[in-house]
Design an enzyme around this catalytic site. Structure first.
Site, PDB file in Angstrom:
ATOM      1  N   ASP A  73      -8.874  -8.937   3.968  1.00  0.00           N
ATOM      2  CA  ASP A  73      -8.072  -7.824   5.369  1.00  0.00           C
ATOM      3  C   ASP A  73      -9.210  -8.451   6.175  1.00  0.00           C
ATOM      4  O   ASP A  73     -10.423  -7.411   5.749  1.00  0.00           O
ATOM      5  CB  ASP A  73      -7.949  -7.032   4.057  1.00  0.00           C
ATOM      6  CG  ASP A  73      -8.060  -5.745   4.824  1.00  0.00           C
ATOM      7  OD1 ASP A  73      -7.083  -5.812   5.793  1.00  0.00           O
ATOM      8  OD2 ASP A  73      -7.690  -4.691   4.358  1.00  0.00           O
ATOM      9  N   GLU A  91     -13.006  -2.385  12.047  1.00  0.00           N
ATOM     10  CA  GLU A  91     -12.133  -1.369  11.011  1.00  0.00           C
ATOM     11  C   GLU A  91     -13.545  -2.000   9.987  1.00  0.00           C
ATOM     12  O   GLU A  91     -14.396  -1.279   9.146  1.00  0.00           O
ATOM     13  CB  GLU A  91     -11.471  -1.975  10.041  1.00  0.00           C
ATOM     14  CG  GLU A  91     -11.673  -1.546   8.438  1.00  0.00           C
ATOM     15  CD  GLU A  91     -10.047  -1.637   7.804  1.00  0.00           C
ATOM     16  OE1 GLU A  91      -9.864  -1.329   6.883  1.00  0.00           O
ATOM     17  OE2 GLU A  91      -8.998  -2.234   8.459  1.00  0.00           O
ATOM     18  N   GLU A 143       0.379  -1.376   0.082  1.00  0.00           N
ATOM     19  CA  GLU A 143      -0.418   0.141   0.128  1.00  0.00           C
ATOM     20  C   GLU A 143       0.996   1.074   0.257  1.00  0.00           C
ATOM     21  O   GLU A 143       0.279   2.172   0.974  1.00  0.00           O
ATOM     22  CB  GLU A 143      -0.998   0.433   1.269  1.00  0.00           C
ATOM     23  CG  GLU A 143      -2.589  -1.470   1.501  1.00  0.00           C
ATOM     24  CD  GLU A 143      -2.600  -0.733   1.842  1.00  0.00           C
ATOM     25  OE1 GLU A 143      -3.851  -2.020   1.413  1.00  0.00           O
ATOM     26  OE2 GLU A 143      -2.297  -0.869   3.730  1.00  0.00           O
TER      27      GLU A 143
END
Length: 668
Positions: free
Chosen positions: A339, A367, A266
């Protein structure tokens, strides 16, 4: 006059019957103080840690006198402990003062939970039980939903918050012995001398509680701080810079734990930028840390823009490096291959890197599970993982923290249970989700069975409810762009990477839905052991909870229930909504057992969760109905939104409030 007297009695009765307001700041450590218990320290060694253990018991222990004894014991790990019972006293022994502190908290846990005190020998499953804070130096928290970062870098090292020691005490009470202070997307400035002195202040405070400090490091730090022209891990100047910096750290912090590294992921810099492998990058840092017995935790969360299935990329990149890492390198692998989704199969890296120490990374912060608005007890996710990955195959365990400056630390009062559950499972992965939920409830709210039993059941069902109303049957990554709050299966950002788009994962078309990872698709099933490969690869044997993870399935496919896939999808979404409505009823019924402040907080968040569950259900079913062309079964709750309205919702990344409240009111 008698009516006034009667009214006065009612008023007095009302107020004396109300439970004292609580803001949740005491977490699960609400035991009364001032017990003045008899504690005998039967050892000549003295330490701040030993003093803490004795003081915890003196203040709160209500049972027999306790003798604390440090002694060598071949059956105990360095921080393990043993409790022996006699008629007149308890003997708590350990090879270390830290083990005695853990033992003291164990006794208090049993006392507050109303459980019997019996002889026991306790050893932690892992020697490294670490929280990862994704905290930035400006006090923002990446994927944080509970206020600012605890660490006030501007005021350190001169000024300490009272919460620093409270944080250390809470972690010690559940056996957590390490903390990574900063975000894996690390700023090089954390390694500057100015900030290392601030880190030292925290490390000194945490040390008596058995907690080591670790730092996330930016691989390009030699270029930023050292002004070198490269960060090539084989460059002599780079190697020298890291050795000097590591020496500086240990002079300040003798028990510093080591580095956590996110590299070539990322946009973060890493050894691959210089033509080197992950092993070469990790080994360079490991060599710098080796003289001080420090470790490198090198994250395997890597994926790049490519034609390879994102779920396969970590395996493809790290499997060839097995056996090439230094002994003090541990590869940190997320529990699933994508993820932190509400449900994933385990990452196939576990079990395949036989010559490399591995540690699992769980996400405690929610998240992808409704942030701090949704009740989602996460122990069942982690137990699901341990059901397939033997705990003994792992070297260590890490959890991405959900802690911030909110008064109750974690935002949602029940999110505290996830911090607690992580610590308990890191110590003992064989504990059941139910045992941990009961422990937490009794210590956090009270022992009344009429409260604990229904609320414990609610907690145990909560994760499955989230899966049902968000992404059942193996669907994944249908979240809104950027902030991952709310559904956006239609999301299509021009120019964005395909694997950041929901359509990459759901692949809905007129034929069916799901990602084909079988041998006829990306062949991700081949990364699993043969027995699981065969199970997952065959549409007829693949567990239905992973069905759309591994297969693109026709809408008319007949499920085990007899329903078509489309019908089953609809029923799951509706079940999720109904489950959360049931949670509301359960919580309302236990009002008399909870103080008003925490009761109203949870009640309000459950209302938001129901609205969000309806939002998820309507958005996904109305959108996928465009492809299935089939009616939503008439036996389930009807949609209350129009798809066109849902597709217009935009939610600022800085605002995690429910956007559907106004929309729902508008549609009534």
């Amino acid at each position: 006059m008698k009516y006034r007297f009667f009214s006065l009695i009612c008023i007095v009765f009302f107020f004396t019957n109300q439970m004292a307001a609580e803001d949740g700041s005491l977490l699960w450590l609400r035991q009364s103080q001032g017990a003045n218990a008899s504690v005998e320290v039967s050892t000549q060694c003295t330490s701040a840690t030993l003093n803490l253990a004795a003081e915890e018991l003196r203040q709160s222990w209500k049972g027999n006198p306790v003798a604390l004894l440090i002694e060598k014991d071949k059956q105990l790990a360095p921080d393990g402990f043993r409790i022996q019972c006699t008629e007149k006293k308890l003997v708590l022994s350990s090879p270390s003062a830290t083990g005695l502190l853990y033992g003291a908290f164990h006794l208090l846990r049993l006392q507050e939970s109303g459980l019997p005190i019996r002889p026991v020998t306790e050893n932690p499953a892992y020697s490294l039980r670490i929280l990862n804070h994704w905290d930035n130096m400006d006090r923002t928290v990446e994927r944080g939903y509970t206020g600012q970062s605890l660490w006030d870098w501007e005021k350190l090292p001169a000024t300490f918050s009272d919460r620093y020691e409270a944080y250390a005490r809470a972690n010690a009470s559940i056996g957590i012995n390490g903390t990574v202070l900063n975000n894996v997307n690390a700023s090089p400035q954390i390694l500057s001398t100015e900030y290392l002195k601030k880190v030292k202040a925290l490390a000194d405070l945490f040390r008596p509680y058995g907690i080591r400090v670790y730092l996330s490091v930016n691989f390009a730090s030699p270029m930023v701080l050292g002004k070198l022209h490269t960060a090539d891990p084989l460059d002599k100047q780079v190697i020298h810079w890291w050795k000097d910096k590591t020496r500086e750290i240990y002079r300040l912090i003798p028990n510093f734990g080591g580095f956590l590294v996110k590299a070539n992921s990322e946009g973060q810099p890493g050894p691959c930028d210089f033509g080197r492998s992950h092993a070469e990058g990790a080994n360079m840092l490991a060599d710098a840390l080796k003289p001080y017995k420090g470790i490198v935790m090198w994250r395997a969360f890597v994926y790049s823009p490519s034609d390879a299935d994102r779920a396969k990329q970590a395996y493809l990149e790290f499997k060839p490096l097995d056996g090439r890492f230094r002994p003090n390198v541990i590869i940190q692998v997320k529990n699933g291959p994508v993820d932190f989704q509400p449900r994933e199969p385990y990452s196939p890296l576990f079990g395949t890197m036989q010559q490399t120490p591995l540690m699992v990374e769980f996400q405690i912060t929610q998240e992808y599970l409704g942030h701090s608005n949704h009740l989602a007890y996460l122990a069942p996710i982690w137990k699901e993982f341990f059901g397939l990955v033997p705990p003994t195959s792992l070297k260590a365990i890490a959890g991405v923290a959900n802690i911030g400056t909110d008064a109750n630390w974690c935002g949602h009062p029940f999110a505290q249970a996830n911090w607690y559950a992580f610590g308990r499972l890191a110590w003992n992965p064989s504990l059941s989700s139910g045992e941990i939920a009961d422990e937490w409830l009794k210590q956090t709210f009270g022992n009344d069975t009429d409260f604990v039993e229904p609320v414990s059941r609610m907690m145990l069902q909560s994760r499955e409810a989230v899966v049902n109303y968000m992404m059942p049957l193996g669907l994944h990554h249908l979240f809104a762009w950027g902030h991952h709050y709310g559904p956006e299966p239609w999301c299509n950002i021009p120019g964005a990477r395909p694997d950041w788009m929901p359509s990459y994962y759901h692949n809905a078309d007129s034929i069916g839905i799901g990602f084909n990872r079988s041998h006829t698709g990306s062949n991700a099933t081949a990364q699993y052991p043969d027995s699981l490969c065969r199970l997952y690869d065959d549409l007829s044997t693949c567990p239905e909870k992973y069905l759309l993870w591994f297969h693109h399935v026709p809408w008319t496919f007949r499920m085990k229930s007899g329903n078509t896939l489309w019908e089953e999808l609809c029923y799951h979404y509706d079940n999720g909504v109904q489950q959360v409505r049931k949670f509301q009823k359960i919580w309302d019924r236990v009002e008399k057992h909870v103080d008003a402040e925490r009761f109203r907080d949870v009640q309000s968040r459950l209302k938001t969760q129901v609205r969000d569950a309806v939002w998820w259900k309507d958005a996904c079913l109305l959108y996928f109905q465009k492809y299935s062309g089939q009616p939503i079964p008439y036996s389930i709750e009807r949609p209350i939104h129009e798809l066109e309205e849902l597709e217009k919702i935009t939610l600022p990344i800085s605002n995690y409030e429910c956007p559907t409240k106004e929309l729902l009111n508008k549609n009534r």
